[in-house]
Design an enzyme around this catalytic site. Structure first.
Site, short mmCIF file in Angstrom:
data_model
loop_
_atom_site.label_atom_id
_atom_site.label_comp_id
_atom_site.label_asym_id
_atom_site.label_seq_id
_atom_site.Cartn_x
_atom_site.Cartn_y
_atom_site.Cartn_z
N TYR A 55 -13.35 4.87 -10.08
CA TYR A 55 -12.94 3.48 -9.89
C TYR A 55 -14.13 2.53 -9.83
O TYR A 55 -13.96 1.33 -10.06
CB TYR A 55 -12.12 3.32 -8.61
CG TYR A 55 -10.88 4.18 -8.51
CD1 TYR A 55 -10.34 4.83 -9.62
CD2 TYR A 55 -10.25 4.36 -7.29
CE1 TYR A 55 -9.21 5.63 -9.51
CE2 TYR A 55 -9.11 5.15 -7.16
CZ TYR A 55 -8.61 5.79 -8.28
OH TYR A 55 -7.49 6.58 -8.15
N ILE A 233 0.29 5.52 -1.79
CA ILE A 233 -0.91 4.68 -1.70
C ILE A 233 -0.79 3.53 -2.71
O ILE A 233 -1.49 3.49 -3.72
CB ILE A 233 -2.20 5.50 -1.93
CG1 ILE A 233 -2.06 6.45 -3.15
CG2 ILE A 233 -2.58 6.30 -0.70
CD1 ILE A 233 -3.37 7.12 -3.55
N ARG A 241 2.15 -9.09 -0.24
CA ARG A 241 2.68 -7.78 -0.64
C ARG A 241 2.10 -6.67 0.22
O ARG A 241 2.80 -5.70 0.54
CB ARG A 241 2.38 -7.54 -2.12
CG ARG A 241 3.26 -8.38 -3.05
CD ARG A 241 3.26 -7.84 -4.46
NE ARG A 241 1.95 -7.97 -5.10
CZ ARG A 241 1.57 -9.00 -5.83
NH1 ARG A 241 2.39 -10.04 -5.98
NH2 ARG A 241 0.38 -9.02 -6.39
N ASN A 245 4.42 -4.17 2.23
CA ASN A 245 4.33 -2.74 1.96
C ASN A 245 4.12 -1.93 3.23
O ASN A 245 4.52 -0.76 3.31
CB ASN A 245 3.20 -2.45 0.98
CG ASN A 245 3.49 -2.93 -0.43
OD1 ASN A 245 4.61 -3.30 -0.75
ND2 ASN A 245 2.48 -2.93 -1.28
#
Length: 279
Positions: A55, A233, A241, A245
């Site tokens: 990432y 995840i 959000r 979540n």
């Protein structure tokens, strides 16, 4: 520190670590976006952050945690390494590079990102993880994108069992065989792309269930995960959000609602084939 989102429960992994049952995914955010997202997520009660060498944002995760003011022991950090490190010593090199980027002394959960069976070195990579676990460099070890056959091989050849297998999993790809195999071995299944990159949010069945219970489609799908013992995840950089979540622990889906959502499964073919794909 005010926890606006309420406490997130944890699950005890087989080697003793306590992992929050909801985490924040960070791909494909860069370091700056990731640091900001982690800082914000902490305010909503998140204590579990997922990153990876691939990432390119491990530094951002580390920076966000330091900026939050939390003690390192209060946070659960997962990272993963690529196929070039698939050897016993390679796993240690990958770990060392990750902790330098994260700016920490240890990793809570270190995963082999993809099995790459054609390369045929994932068993040695797992042996390297076992050594890291034994000397306290990591608190838990695991795999990502491993099929039951891959896991069976590492268990047979090393005598050790992963704490976690992180796989692509959502109501569109329920991965029943992988989940059952992991459950039988005491491995926690972690779900990435848990809302199918937003694709489930407009699904008519999800929308109907969400309307019936007065929740958002995202909350409904994430509740589907945690109520079945999965650890989702979801990735988000949006504060609203993120907070939504995290607010999934004060309601339950009925068996009928769970079944309706599970029936959306499109089969194993809808998931990425980790025998041929990876990095």
């Amino acid at each position: 520190m005010t926890n606006l989102g309420g406490p997130i429960p944890t699950v005890q992994l087989r080697h003793g670590a306590e992992m929050p049952v909801l985490g924040l995914g960070t791909a494909p955010m860069d370091d700056a976006e990731t640091a900001a997202a982690v800082r914000q997520a902490v305010e909503f009660g998140y204590r579990h952050f997922d990153t990876a060498e691939q990432y390119g944002n491990e530094r951002g995760v580390g920076l966000g945690i330091r900026d939050s003011g939390l003690d390192r022991s209060e946070v659960f950090v997962t990272t993963k390494f690529n196929r070039q490190w698939h050897s016993v010593d390679g796993a240690r090199q990958a770990w060392r590079a990750s902790i330098e980027r994260l700016g920490t002394d240890y990793v809570d959960l270190l995963l082999i990102h993809w099995p790459h069976p054609a390369q045929d070195r994932y068993v040695d990579a797992f042996r390297g993880l076992v050594e890291l676990l034994q000397d306290g460099s990591v608190r838990a070890i695991g795999t990502s994108n491993f099929k039951p056959a891959h896991i069976a091989r590492i268990v047979e050849e090393t005598g050790e069992v992963p704490d976690v297998n992180q796989i692509e999993l959502s109501p569109y790809t329920t991965r029943d065989a992988s989940r059952a195999d992991s459950a039988a071995r005491g491995i926690v299944t972690e779900s990435y792309s848990p809302i199918k990159r937003g694709g489930l949010l407009t699904d008519p069945v999800v929308f109907e269930v969400a309307e019936a219970i007065g929740r958002t489609p995202a909350q409904t799908v994430l509740r589907w995960h945690v109520q079945q013992g999965l650890v989702p995840i979801p990735k988000s950089a949006n504060p609203q959000r993120m907070q939504e979540n995290a607010t999934i622990f004060d309601f339950e889906l009925t068996d009928e609602q769970l079944g309706r959502i599970s029936a959306l499964d499109r089969g194993e073919a809808a998931a990425t084939d980790s025998d041929t794909v990876g990095h």
